[in-house]
Scaffold this active site. Structure first.
Site, PDB file in Angstrom:
ATOM      1  N   GLY A 287      15.405  -6.069  10.658  1.00  0.00           N
ATOM      2  CA  GLY A 287      16.893  -5.874  10.048  1.00  0.00           C
ATOM      3  C   GLY A 287      16.726  -5.906   8.530  1.00  0.00           C
TER       4      GLY A 287
ATOM      5  N   ARG B 259      20.169  -8.017   7.999  1.00  0.00           N
ATOM      6  CA  ARG B 259      19.511  -9.296   8.181  1.00  0.00           C
ATOM      7  C   ARG B 259      20.763 -10.189   8.716  1.00  0.00           C
ATOM      8  NH1 ARG B 259      21.559  -9.775   3.139  1.00  0.00           N
ATOM      9  NH2 ARG B 259      21.870 -11.885   2.123  1.00  0.00           N
TER      10      ARG B 259
ATOM     11  N   ASN C  72      11.312 -15.715   3.108  1.00  0.00           N
ATOM     12  CA  ASN C  72      12.461 -16.348   3.563  1.00  0.00           C
ATOM     13  C   ASN C  72      11.932 -17.039   4.933  1.00  0.00           C
ATOM     14  OD1 ASN C  72      14.235 -16.031   1.554  1.00  0.00           O
ATOM     15  ND2 ASN C  72      15.202 -14.286   2.877  1.00  0.00           N
TER      16      ASN C  72
ATOM     17  N   ARG D 153       0.863  -0.994   0.182  1.00  0.00           N
ATOM     18  CA  ARG D 153       0.091  -0.132   0.027  1.00  0.00           C
ATOM     19  C   ARG D 153       0.857   1.255  -0.151  1.00  0.00           C
ATOM     20  NH1 ARG D 153      -4.588  -1.835   4.361  1.00  0.00           N
ATOM     21  NH2 ARG D 153      -5.572  -3.433   3.037  1.00  0.00           N
TER      22      ARG D 153
END
Length: 118
Positions: A81, A89, A40, A16
């Protein structure tokens, strides 16, 4: 289930915000990171649940539950992250992978003890 719902809602909000309609998966880099983080996490969830179940039944419920809570926390940190920057990440990714391997080890030890005992 709560984590999966949270991650899915974040993808909806990002769609959005950046005006990216389904089924499109390309667009603003922030959306792509959030979408990929959600995918993931969803891909790893069946592996996690299976290992948690086996480790809890055959090794020890308390130890498996503690590992499960740490895994869920690391996946939340991974998602947060990754949403900010791809490099964000990595630390939580390594932590969650380590916890999955720990659950593999616990499950194997529990299974071996169960099936090799006379």
């Amino acid at each position: 289930v709560v984590f999966s719902a949270y991650f899915t809602l974040q993808v909806i909000y990002a769609r959005r915000k950046h005006k990216i309609s389904p089924p499109e998966t390309r667009g603003h880099p922030e959306f792509e990171r959030i979408f990929r983080a959600q995918a993931n996490c969803s891909e790893n969830f069946p592996i996690f649940i299976s290992l948690l179940w086996v480790a809890g039944i055959f090794f020890h419920q308390g130890v498996a539950a503690a590992c499960g809570l740490l895994y869920l926390y690391s996946r939340l940190r991974y998602f947060q992250g990754y949403a900010v920057a791809a490099q964000g990440r990595l630390g939580p990714l390594y932590a969650s992978a380590w916890l999955l391997w720990l659950l593999v080890g616990l499950a194997l030890v529990g299974l071996l003890a169960h099936f090799l005992q006379p």
